[in-house]
Design a protein around this motif. Sequence first.
Motif, mmCIF file in Angstrom:
data_model
loop_
_atom_site.group_PDB
_atom_site.id
_atom_site.type_symbol
_atom_site.label_atom_id
_atom_site.label_comp_id
_atom_site.label_asym_id
_atom_site.label_seq_id
_atom_site.Cartn_x
_atom_site.Cartn_y
_atom_site.Cartn_z
ATOM 1 N N GLN A 189 0.877 -1.168 0.000
ATOM 2 C CA GLN A 189 0.000 0.000 0.000
ATOM 3 C C GLN A 189 0.917 1.221 0.000
ATOM 4 O O GLN A 189 1.699 1.396 0.921
ATOM 5 C CB GLN A 189 -0.829 -0.098 1.277
ATOM 6 C CG GLN A 189 -1.869 0.947 1.482
ATOM 7 C CD GLN A 189 -2.773 0.550 2.665
ATOM 8 O OE1 GLN A 189 -3.775 -0.115 2.490
ATOM 9 N NE2 GLN A 189 -2.405 0.945 3.864
ATOM 10 N N ILE A 216 -9.709 -5.965 0.126
ATOM 11 C CA ILE A 216 -9.174 -7.232 -0.362
ATOM 12 C C ILE A 216 -9.264 -8.257 0.767
ATOM 13 O O ILE A 216 -8.806 -7.999 1.879
ATOM 14 C CB ILE A 216 -7.711 -7.074 -0.832
ATOM 15 C CG1 ILE A 216 -7.607 -5.993 -1.926
ATOM 16 C CG2 ILE A 216 -7.153 -8.403 -1.334
ATOM 17 C CD1 ILE A 216 -8.377 -6.279 -3.198
ATOM 18 N N VAL A 258 -10.308 -7.033 4.062
ATOM 19 C CA VAL A 258 -9.538 -6.000 4.746
ATOM 20 C C VAL A 258 -9.695 -4.665 4.019
ATOM 21 O O VAL A 258 -9.340 -4.558 2.848
ATOM 22 C CB VAL A 258 -8.044 -6.374 4.793
ATOM 23 C CG1 VAL A 258 -7.241 -5.252 5.439
ATOM 24 C CG2 VAL A 258 -7.839 -7.687 5.512
ATOM 25 N N PRO A 259 -10.225 -3.662 4.710
ATOM 26 C CA PRO A 259 -10.355 -2.345 4.080
ATOM 27 C C PRO A 259 -8.992 -1.693 3.897
ATOM 28 O O PRO A 259 -8.190 -1.668 4.825
ATOM 29 C CB PRO A 259 -11.184 -1.532 5.081
ATOM 30 C CG PRO A 259 -11.533 -2.434 6.197
ATOM 31 C CD PRO A 259 -10.718 -3.669 6.096
ATOM 32 N N LEU A 260 -8.708 -1.178 2.704
ATOM 33 C CA LEU A 260 -7.437 -0.495 2.450
ATOM 34 C C LEU A 260 -7.717 0.998 2.296
ATOM 35 O O LEU A 260 -8.718 1.393 1.723
ATOM 36 C CB LEU A 260 -6.790 -1.029 1.172
ATOM 37 C CG LEU A 260 -6.511 -2.540 1.134
ATOM 38 C CD1 LEU A 260 -5.952 -2.932 -0.230
ATOM 39 C CD2 LEU A 260 -5.527 -2.938 2.223
ATOM 40 N N CYS A 261 -6.799 1.809 2.762
ATOM 41 C CA CYS A 261 -6.929 3.267 2.718
ATOM 42 C C CYS A 261 -8.302 3.691 3.193
ATOM 43 O O CYS A 261 -8.713 3.336 4.275
ATOM 44 C CB CYS A 261 -6.604 3.800 1.315
ATOM 45 S SG CYS A 261 -4.904 3.459 0.839
ATOM 46 N N PHE A 262 -9.059 4.455 2.357
ATOM 47 C CA PHE A 262 -10.390 4.897 2.791
ATOM 48 C C PHE A 262 -11.416 3.825 2.441
ATOM 49 O O PHE A 262 -11.978 3.845 1.353
ATOM 50 C CB PHE A 262 -10.797 6.176 2.064
ATOM 51 C CG PHE A 262 -9.963 7.364 2.410
ATOM 52 C CD1 PHE A 262 -9.968 7.870 3.701
ATOM 53 C CD2 PHE A 262 -9.178 7.988 1.453
ATOM 54 C CE1 PHE A 262 -9.210 8.986 4.025
ATOM 55 C CE2 PHE A 262 -8.416 9.091 1.779
ATOM 56 C CZ PHE A 262 -8.420 9.595 3.054
ATOM 57 N N TYR A 307 -12.226 3.413 7.609
ATOM 58 C CA TYR A 307 -10.818 3.567 7.913
ATOM 59 C C TYR A 307 -10.233 4.683 7.068
ATOM 60 O O TYR A 307 -10.651 4.895 5.943
ATOM 61 C CB TYR A 307 -10.073 2.254 7.673
ATOM 62 C CG TYR A 307 -10.230 1.331 8.851
ATOM 63 C CD1 TYR A 307 -9.567 1.594 10.032
ATOM 64 C CD2 TYR A 307 -11.081 0.239 8.789
ATOM 65 C CE1 TYR A 307 -9.719 0.775 11.138
ATOM 66 C CE2 TYR A 307 -11.240 -0.600 9.884
ATOM 67 C CZ TYR A 307 -10.553 -0.316 11.055
ATOM 68 O OH TYR A 307 -10.704 -1.117 12.152
ATOM 69 N N LEU A 359 -4.138 -11.973 3.674
ATOM 70 C CA LEU A 359 -3.585 -10.711 3.203
ATOM 71 C C LEU A 359 -2.457 -10.273 4.131
ATOM 72 O O LEU A 359 -2.616 -10.229 5.345
ATOM 73 C CB LEU A 359 -4.670 -9.633 3.165
ATOM 74 C CG LEU A 359 -4.255 -8.331 2.479
ATOM 75 C CD1 LEU A 359 -4.115 -8.527 0.977
ATOM 76 C CD2 LEU A 359 -5.241 -7.211 2.779
ATOM 77 N N ILE A 375 2.370 -4.630 3.112
ATOM 78 C CA ILE A 375 3.503 -3.733 3.365
ATOM 79 C C ILE A 375 2.982 -2.320 3.162
ATOM 80 O O ILE A 375 2.443 -2.008 2.095
ATOM 81 C CB ILE A 375 4.655 -4.022 2.391
ATOM 82 C CG1 ILE A 375 5.199 -5.434 2.627
ATOM 83 C CG2 ILE A 375 5.763 -2.983 2.554
ATOM 84 C CD1 ILE A 375 6.204 -5.886 1.585
ATOM 85 N N ASN A 376 3.093 -1.488 4.156
ATOM 86 C CA ASN A 376 2.604 -0.118 4.032
ATOM 87 C C ASN A 376 3.789 0.822 3.892
ATOM 88 O O ASN A 376 4.761 0.747 4.636
ATOM 89 C CB ASN A 376 1.778 0.266 5.261
ATOM 90 C CG ASN A 376 1.171 1.645 5.106
ATOM 91 O OD1 ASN A 376 0.387 1.865 4.181
ATOM 92 N ND2 ASN A 376 1.539 2.573 5.972
ATOM 93 N N PHE A 415 -2.337 4.579 7.958
ATOM 94 C CA PHE A 415 -2.871 3.414 7.240
ATOM 95 C C PHE A 415 -2.335 2.116 7.863
ATOM 96 O O PHE A 415 -3.020 1.107 7.940
ATOM 97 C CB PHE A 415 -2.498 3.460 5.750
ATOM 98 C CG PHE A 415 -3.264 4.494 4.960
ATOM 99 C CD1 PHE A 415 -4.578 4.811 5.281
ATOM 100 C CD2 PHE A 415 -2.678 5.140 3.883
ATOM 101 C CE1 PHE A 415 -5.287 5.763 4.546
ATOM 102 C CE2 PHE A 415 -3.374 6.093 3.148
ATOM 103 C CZ PHE A 415 -4.677 6.403 3.480
ATOM 104 N N ASP A 454 -4.155 1.507 11.051
ATOM 105 C CA ASP A 454 -5.470 0.924 10.751
ATOM 106 C C ASP A 454 -5.360 -0.589 10.566
ATOM 107 O O ASP A 454 -6.175 -1.358 11.062
ATOM 108 C CB ASP A 454 -6.059 1.550 9.475
ATOM 109 C CG ASP A 454 -6.484 3.012 9.691
ATOM 110 O OD1 ASP A 454 -6.616 3.411 10.863
ATOM 111 O OD2 ASP A 454 -6.662 3.717 8.697
ATOM 112 N N MET A 455 -4.313 -0.989 9.846
ATOM 113 C CA MET A 455 -4.093 -2.426 9.616
ATOM 114 C C MET A 455 -3.889 -3.148 10.956
ATOM 115 O O MET A 455 -4.491 -4.180 11.215
ATOM 116 C CB MET A 455 -2.818 -2.645 8.790
ATOM 117 C CG MET A 455 -2.898 -2.166 7.370
ATOM 118 S SD MET A 455 -3.899 -3.274 6.408
ATOM 119 C CE MET A 455 -4.790 -2.134 5.420
ATOM 120 N N GLN A 494 -6.817 -3.823 13.073
ATOM 121 C CA GLN A 494 -7.687 -4.909 12.614
ATOM 122 C C GLN A 494 -6.987 -6.259 12.653
ATOM 123 O O GLN A 494 -7.471 -7.233 12.071
ATOM 124 C CB GLN A 494 -8.124 -4.646 11.168
ATOM 125 C CG GLN A 494 -8.868 -3.353 10.993
ATOM 126 C CD GLN A 494 -9.039 -3.019 9.536
ATOM 127 O OE1 GLN A 494 -9.938 -3.528 8.874
ATOM 128 N NE2 GLN A 494 -8.154 -2.191 9.005
#
Lengths: 519, 420, 313, 58
Positions: free
Chosen positions: A119, A177, A180-184, A441, D11, D14-15, D21, D24-25, D28
Amino acid sequence: MKVNSMVRKNAYYDSVTLMIISREMKKIEGVDEVLVGMGTDLNVDLVEKLSLLTPELEGITPNDLFIAAKYDESKCTMDQIIQAFDEQINAKQDASAGDYQPPTLSSAVEHLKGANLVQISIPGRYAAREAEDALNKGLNVMLFSDNVSVEDELKLKKKAVEKGLLMMGPDCGTAIINGVPLCFANVLRRGAIGVVGASGTGTQEVTVCIDKLGEGVSQVIGTGGRDLSEPINGLMMSLGIDALESDPETKVIVLISKPPAPSVEKKILSKVSNCRKPVVVDFIGGDAEAILEAGAIPCVSLEDAARKAVAALRGEEIAAFEGFDAPENEINAIVDKAVASLKPDQKNLRALYTGGTLTDEAMKFLGENYQIYSNIPMTPDMAIEALEGEIKGHICLDLGEDEFTRGRPHPMIDPLTRSEFFDSHVDGTTAVVLVDCVLGYGSNADPAGAVAESVNSARARLAKEGKELVAVASVCGTDKDPQDLKKSVATLKEAGVIVMPSNMQAVRLVDRILARVSE
Amino acid sequence: MANFIDQANKEALKLMQNAQPTLIGMGIAKDTLPGMRENLILHAGPPVKWEDMSGPLRGAVVGGIIYQGLAETVDEAKELAASGKIDFDSCHHHLAVGPMAGVVTAKMPVFIVKNLDQGNYAYCTMNEGLGEVLRFGAYGENVINHLNWMEKTLYPILKEAIEIHGPIDIKSMNAQALQMGDEMHNRNKAGTSLFIREIASSIVKTNASEEDKVKVFDFLNSNDHFYLNLSMPGAKCTMDPVGKVKYSTIVYGMARNGTEFGIRVAGLGERWFTAPAEIIDGLYFPGYSMEDANRDIGDSCITETSGIGGFAMASAPAIVQFVGGTPADAVQYTTSMYEITLEESVAYKMPNMNFRGVPTGIDIRKVVETQIRPVINTGIASKHAGVGQVGAGVVRPPMKCFEDALQAFVEMLDNEGLLD
Amino acid sequence: MKTVRTLKASRIAEDLHTYFIEKRYLKMRVHSVFQTSANLVTQDDVLITMVTASRDIMPMGLTLDVTEPFEWPFLIDDTVEYTGFPMLSVPSRQCRIELQNVKRWTPYLHNVKYGNAKARLQTLKRLKVIVAKHDSLGIASLVNMLDRWENVTVADCDNVYCRFILYDLVQFLQAVKMKDWRAAGNQATMLIGFGPGLTPSCDDFMSAVLLSLYYDEGVEKSEREGRAAFIESVVSAAKKQTTLVSASMIQHAAEGKASGLYLCVLRALLEGKIDALEDAATSALQFGASSGSDFLFGLCAMHQIIQTWRVSV
Amino acid sequence: MKVNELFKSELKVINMGLESFYQDMKSQDVSAIHVNWKPAAGGNEKMAALLARMKSLQ
């Protein structure tokens, strides 16, 4: 000066922590004296000697912790002092080294065995190189950064297609994906509807509506806003369709985009016509005929797309949804009440959006019926620049556009931009304020609270002219989002905001009110 | 196919991995160190002139002159040092290394360490112990007396003991000490203990008097850092062959003279790339602060150059506190060093890193690219001669050293027409 | 199904080891949990302290072999059991701590080689300087008044705690100096439980006093009884007047036991070893158990008195 | 297609960039790692150019 105290039964913090904390607390503005300690008799004696004694401290035991303070009430409160205490305690505990943060992608791959997605939200001019590196390493990419050139995007997506990897973005705000929510993105139920979206908040609105209808999503793939332009030629949407078609979890596919370039639309629709799964398409304001011809299901709104996808999944009859969830008489009552509260010179719309596609949807519908100044105007003469300072007529703004966000965060993250527009643009001629509230998120921790605050202060301002304010909102979010849909709705309602179940229903309600006040 | 830089680095790494540092004996500096002579005084770090020397180094030079018998009083010694009649040079230029001031004079006894793999040598004086000592710039009567005792009593006994014992494998001793909580720079407790255990019976077998033997044992036992002066030449003779590998981007020398920090890069030969040494923001003993500190000093970071010292901090939790951190910080320090090195050591494994080898082979390209500088565990000397150690901490070389080296490397490639 | 999480202890204090062997069966409660330590309390109000490796082992304590940062696998008030097997179990958290093949640690000093008067005077002097230089949040800044405590004023105090306790503290020291053990015992109750910290400052001070008395090698027969009564009165006052953690620390001190770092400082002081003292005191101030400076202040005060006893003899 | 393998695996992210962000990961319980990204050579253009020239050697 006020004397106050707090006792925590059987609370233990090590001595060093306690000592450092009491020193830090003395630095709080307005605090004259503060003692933190264990409730032994001698310590209570000291408290008494310093004239800090309160009745609360009388039943204390040596194994209880106390804070006793004397402070200037006009400068601080006991709550602040206690909060500062708790913050210090936590800061101390967080002081240990955190997770290892490698400096490069190569090193990250070694530290997180089996990593499969990167990301990226670094500045655009560096982003393409990192994305390319990621694809070369066989990783899927979610590229949030903008300011990536079309040439770079094309190069990256070609590489991704060649390798069968996702290359979401650039400027891709939303994806989900494997749940799992990514970014917004919102926290959604998992289910059987797969989504490929080229527009961020559009995708959020559709998926949230799906969730509200009791269904869930399998995968939500973002493509970035330029994917369906001529040069990029829908590379990622095509790949997304293929991936969802061969994904056993996905039963229905939804495609969301602003109207594509004609050649690209043709390509996508021909792909759709070969797809073995039902496909719902919302090319916001796109050509319904062509979609039907391709054997897909066209839509009239984002909410409608969600409803049709759910219907297709459940094998129910698929009909366009153009009304309200609430019965007609209830809607009429809301409209009557709103109109009755307004003075005759209150005629104008102030739509202040944070979500781009939600603004599009509002403009497309209301723009048919009214002349609206906007940064995405229906005709050039209605461009916001034509306003030139003096505010008159209807206004609808996408506050997430570059012109408003230069040098500051996106209004979905920082609501300040919208608060400022409330102050400057909501005036005595305003009949209705229309807003969105995007949860999930990455978004602000309490967008509804910020809206409520703005509405309250605007209402107080208008009250001086003897006027009321009508505010209509929709909340794009779910109960599982960190901000919580229910809580957000309650906050808004408490501020007297009319909350509608979707953006489209909010827009329709505003249309009804405007129609009445412009009679 | 890999490019010639990668190939050169591979060759350099092989030299590092295969090195066999071994203590083979002792000698007097003048008879052993190449180019050593009566009026030459060696010091730590890159070359520095008397005018530019910091307090502790000047103090050590004065002490060295008196010890060597070149002058009798402090004033005479200072005058002589400034007169130009004394030559100064870097230890590194004479196959030697020295902790802190690192002063070596002609009659000082030195350990002789040989890298059996390449046949090259490295030398280091014996560690003086803590307190008032020459390496921190002290030059009083006690210091000189102690140096004389080391020369007259300690040296002959140890020399004889080593002869009786035969060669001592520094590499395997390092490996064991590492498993026992040493990182061989700021903690040498295990190494010192292992050394005593190894040499004990041979000391007993020497011809010295019982009384002297007891004194030698007491001295060794009282000095936790005795082994540092073996781990340092061990690292030095490991790294020197690397310095001869053309086109390698690996750092083969790092050292500080109390004024400047200098590094040397394999592909760039014997050149030093220097920048002002830092003042260490470390943990100061009560009563001392950064204001009392001298700039970073000593050759001891040769240990880090070879992959131990600060690079192996994860393995030495006992010293983490003294550099102001937690065990988790120590693991982070070591983990981040893998970002700027090319391999993991085959010989030096760290138990609490899942027996990962220490980070080996600092690549200037990686340092410049990631902006992560090597981490060095070090003692902090007072800026005033003779006060001694005032703290300990973590220090890193100035980035300028690496940037200048990288630029020189590219210029070299350009000059040889190897770049487009 | 959840799996049982197993932790291993790496060291155990001898007194705790003996205690476990004697008890066979124990039910305990988690009393408190900190970042690097946690306390258990038995039904008889005995405190057991578990620490991670970065923290000093305590009397009646054990060290866990875990990587840090470490999250304790239980919460306050959880029940912990010992049933004679070499392990502790936390039934509600599916967790156990194994005590097999654990190294023993001695919580008291043995083989002290008492140094000569001159050396001990030097170490004491050095310790005072170290404590004085330390920025104390408790009462340790009063160390400056040790040389002239007959003429102190509140001007010697740099914080509210010092001001409050100064007079009582001087009275206490005076009584101890005169070996008026009864008065000292009474005066001690005016100190115990006072000051900032989980172990209030005066308690740290008092444990240093008791610990020093325990290792004072020059006790005359005639005063043994008086001393013992004094110590007993301090221990019992602590049980009533202060936190459980503090009371156990004082009890241990009365038995000559303390955490590893504190023992190191004491040994250096007794043996007159300046270098060792320097290292140990610095560590005790920086990294030792809580309120190291107040403890060291207590050592300074008590050893100064012991010196004067020797001189007057 | 590799994407479909992704859909079937856990999943692991890598951020690189905004740390929120990554937070946030973590909140969760998604397995994730944050890259402490800096432009090559800390944004020093001259050094970045030198590095690029060296990398061009093949």
